[in-house]
Design an enzyme around this catalytic site. Structure first.
Site, PDB file in Angstrom:
ATOM      1  N   GLU A  63      35.320  -0.013 -40.802  1.00  0.00           N
ATOM      2  CA  GLU A  63      35.132   0.627 -39.502  1.00  0.00           C
ATOM      3  C   GLU A  63      33.717   1.147 -39.527  1.00  0.00           C
ATOM      4  O   GLU A  63      33.386   1.991 -40.362  1.00  0.00           O
ATOM      5  CB  GLU A  63      36.200   1.722 -39.369  1.00  0.00           C
ATOM      6  CG  GLU A  63      36.348   2.231 -37.962  1.00  0.00           C
ATOM      7  CD  GLU A  63      35.543   3.471 -37.770  1.00  0.00           C
ATOM      8  OE1 GLU A  63      34.332   3.322 -37.511  1.00  0.00           O
ATOM      9  OE2 GLU A  63      36.099   4.564 -37.869  1.00  0.00           O
ATOM     10  N   CYS A 112      32.916   8.710 -35.368  1.00  0.00           N
ATOM     11  CA  CYS A 112      32.844   7.286 -34.993  1.00  0.00           C
ATOM     12  C   CYS A 112      32.949   7.131 -33.489  1.00  0.00           C
ATOM     13  O   CYS A 112      32.506   6.133 -32.934  1.00  0.00           O
ATOM     14  CB  CYS A 112      33.987   6.501 -35.611  1.00  0.00           C
ATOM     15  SG  CYS A 112      34.402   7.003 -37.267  1.00  0.00           S
TER      16      CYS A 112
END
Lengths: 525, 525
Positions: B265, B302
């Protein structure tokens, strides 16, 4: 139906300008009309642009329409009648009965995926309702479904000109998932490919779908195949073929600015373990079953039994005697292509000349130009363990029998194996303890574990796994046969706090489609 | 609890011999005791060998025991008490409330996966019974379940020292799937990592599991991290971090003789679309919400909103005025590490000096050594479309507002975006038509689509998708948050014609575990 030798781009027939492709009748070596001029960059661009244009609309087709489309493809293939079978026989050297069976499998597969589409479980619908009062923070309304990945490129396989080709399992499962498909036809059966391609094209028109849902390109692996995989609009790849071909596509897919998944089904030698009691009690029957499995279709199956493992001794010797006799009597069979025939002879030659390998039997020599002469070879486990090259797949009727000193060495051989599509245990009740010891080793190395059968024959159903760890496939998390193959072409999307109007229908509160959904983690029908 | 500065390999504490790792308190720049000497090839070998040894036994643990193990880890983490929070505060500069919340999330996540393990839906059990009378060929009994992939390597993330680190989501979901886990600790919080590692180690012992189920290694990315990913026994990788770090691991994983999946990720700028009516009716509120989301945790998420897209005009100007005022008032916040602080300043500097970008506002300058001074920038859509570099993630409180000429240009910007974790629509009822036009574009580019919220804040639940097309993640088919994360570490195996004794318990006819199964494609409870 007159073959035109054209690429099919959406609803158009397009004449290529690239190198000529012409099928060869492998039973005679004769070239078959027409000539197919290969596509190039322009045709790749057109097909990808059309697929991209069709992507969203096709991905959101009502499931009933999508299912009817798959069924229409099946009907259109059947409507091709005997012309399809005759052409496929000419191009592949495969017998009529096999190709008629394969057509049935192909159409049955399309209809299975129609039922899978309708059932809709693949959408994996999930709803976690809002919890506005939750402390310390409220929870938003969260819903999930799976959507199609986008345009998919499918490579036709040589060994199943119908079931793993233009409208085979990869195409059926990608279309079922809602992905437009661009097929790169296998150059060994262009006429068969064109006929099936026209059937799919007709089904697209009959169902009034966007034309970019399907295109069929002929051409070279590099100019068309690799170019398709490298195109930014393509989002996944289905391939059945050689290890070198599959790994080349994997490398291209990974080297893209945006890497994409490749589902390549490549290489497997499908070990068969003959456990002691079974070998003792029915060695002759096993030997005959083994040679029959090995010889079937000239061994041109991903699941042909290329490796047999057993404990050395009298029972194995008896087995080998019967195998030798049966294999020597095995008639030669026409192979699919001159290239496959050449590779088979090369592979058999390597074994025949290997210092640690002895030739147990060769089958009947062939009369035609590209005929497979079966080969069975024997080596000791210690030699097998010492030479990785002995695990190389020889595509065709070729198998290597490994003599092990004891049960421990059998397990050592099992643990030494690369990834496989299948692993088979031939066992009697008294072999259960040994089977239980082998099972965890084999599960980790194979997609399918069989008992008292032969690995050839892959059922199209819900529980099938035609997959396995590398190099059997590029992605052990998937299967290329059976209803679960649809999952390869899907990805999850979460929707947070969308109004009912904006939500996809399957996720709305009213659930008018009556779908099974996971509500706060619990299944609700 | 006294920190020992040791690697944890199975049940042992091991002193490394490699380069020293020492945490830095980013609020002061001071080094924190103890020193951790990094591991090398020997420790990688030991951890992998232990994991391999534990693999089959752990993969076949009764689900109740495996669930209890996950719950025991949560209890052991809670039993660390305030020492864990204090150490994590020192090592990360994050405030107490945030870390207490993160601890709750971490333990809640472990307990969620315990419930997922018990429910067992992830096994995807399928049975297609034999049809011995079927014509032309009988069907064998075929059953399917999912098994663990094998040992998994997890990389701790810098920005969630608990929830995405040693016992975070990747570890919890891999352990839930039945995979042994080897964690490569993030060098920014070794003490926090050791504490949590000791908690997991204690849970392994309390549950009498094979010690190889868990190891924790400190060391360099190359000598330990890359070596773990390259080890033949490792079968999957979980990673949360930078795009360069993630793509390096992807390359290593693909270059192995047997390529393996990497769940990285990596990079997302989380576009937020301000639709006209919403901007008109509540521009001030949106501006305040935006700056609050941007400033939260110094933007070290994120899912921080790094891109805002709206139509140029008076409403956008009002929005920008309020944003400028709020952002200028935003206090500086300590960033996680000197490296992250440096990269933030570099990224902000690139925007500030870009010819086509104007600086709208900078937040308060910091007093401490590694403090984040928020930055908001503005560019025209045409310039954004012309320069890929403007899509680069700047990790921290930094966002770029894109002014579009009209609705068509907004869609053009949307279609131009790389893969994202999230995409957000700020909209009123009158914006529905425009939202419906954007939705299919955004679904194809993001793992989660939000309406009238901010992307920061990722709920741990069943419907969550924390994933998305590359470069947001390495594999758009998966999520790293929520119960579906378990599927990343599983693969299907088919069993053909196995006796009841040989079959895994969950697939036996008696179904003593009472599992939901797919029988001939129909769900049976």
């Amino acid at each position: 139906m007159q073959l035109k030798g054209q690429l099919l781009i959406g609803q158009n027939g397009v004449n290529g300008k690239g190198a000529a492709i012409q099928a060869i009748d492998p039973s005679t070596g004769e070239r078959l009309e027409p000539v197919y001029l290969g596509g190039g960059a322009a045709e790749v661009e057109q097909a990808c642009a059309l697929a991209e244009t069709a992507c969203v609309a096709y991905g959101e087709t009502p499931l009933e329409l999508r299912a009817a489309f798959l069924e229409t493809i099946a009907s259109e293939i059947e409507a091709l009648g005997d012309a399809l079978i005759v052409r496929a026989m000419q191009e592949s050297g495969l017998p009529r009965a096999r190709l008629e069976g394969e057509r049935g499998r192909t159409c049955g597969q399309l209809r299975l995926f129609a039922s899978v589409v309708r059932a809709g479980e693949w959408q994996d619908l999930r709803i976690d309702p809002a919890q506005p009062e939750r402390q310390p923070l409220p929870r938003a309304d969260l819903r999930q479904r799976h959507i199609s990945l986008g345009p998919v490129v499918v490579f036709g396989a040589s060994n199943f000109p119908l079931a793993f080709s233009v409208a085979g399992g990869d195409t059926a499962s990608a279309l079922a998932a809602g992905c437009p498909v661009i097929v790169k036809a296998h150059s060994a059966h262009p006429g068969t490919s064109e006929l099936v391609g026209l059937a799919v094209q007709a089904a697209v028109a009959k169902c009034a779908l966007p034309e970019g849902v399907f295109s069929l390109l002929f051409g070279s692996g590099r100019e068309v195949g690799q170019a398709l995989v490298a195109d930014s609009r393509v989002q996944a790849v289905g391939f059945t073929g050689s290890r070198s071909g599959g790994t080349a596509l994997m490398a291209t897919a990974q080297a893209r600015p945006q890497p994409i998944p490749v589902y390549a089904e490549m290489s497997s030698i499908n070990p068969v373990f003959l456990l002691p009691q079974a070998l003792q009690s029915r060695g002759t029957e096993l030997a005959q079953g083994f040679v029959a499995s090995l010889a079937m279709g000239a061994g041109q199956f991903c699941t042909s039994p290329g490796l047999v493992i057993a404990q050395a001794g009298a029972a194995l010797n008896t087995f080998l005697d019967v195998v030798a006799e049966a294999a020597q009597a095995a008639p030669a069979q026409t192979m699919l292509t001159p290239g496959i025939h050449g590779a088979f002879n090369d592979g058999v030659g390597v074994l025949a000349q290997h210092n640690s390998v002895r030739t147990l039997a060769r089958g009947q020599a062939g009369a035609g130009p590209y005929q497979c002469q079966a080969g069975v070879f024997v080596a000791k486990a210690a030699d097998f363990l010492a030479d990785e090259a002995l695990q190389a797949e020889v595509f065709g009727s070729c198998s290597l029998v490994i003599e092990c000193a004891d049960e421990a060495e059998i397990r050592q051989v099992a643990a030494h194996l690369e990834g496989q599509l299948t692993a088979t245990l031939q066992m009697d009740a008294d072999d259960t303890a040994q089977a239980q010891a082998l099972l965890p080793i084999l599960e980790r190395r194979a997609g399918r574990v069989l008992v008292n059968g032969w690995p050839t024959g892959v059922e199209v159903c819900h529980a099938m796994v035609h997959g396995g760890p590398f190099p059997a496939t590029a992605d052990a998390r998937s299967t290329s046969v059976g209803s679960a193959a649809i999952h390869r072409f899907l990805r999850p999307v979460c929707y947070q706090n969308l109004s009912q109007a904006l939500l996809p229908a399957a996720l709305r509160d009213d659930n008018l489609e009556g779908r099974s959904r996971l509500l706060d983690g619990k299944r609700v029908l």
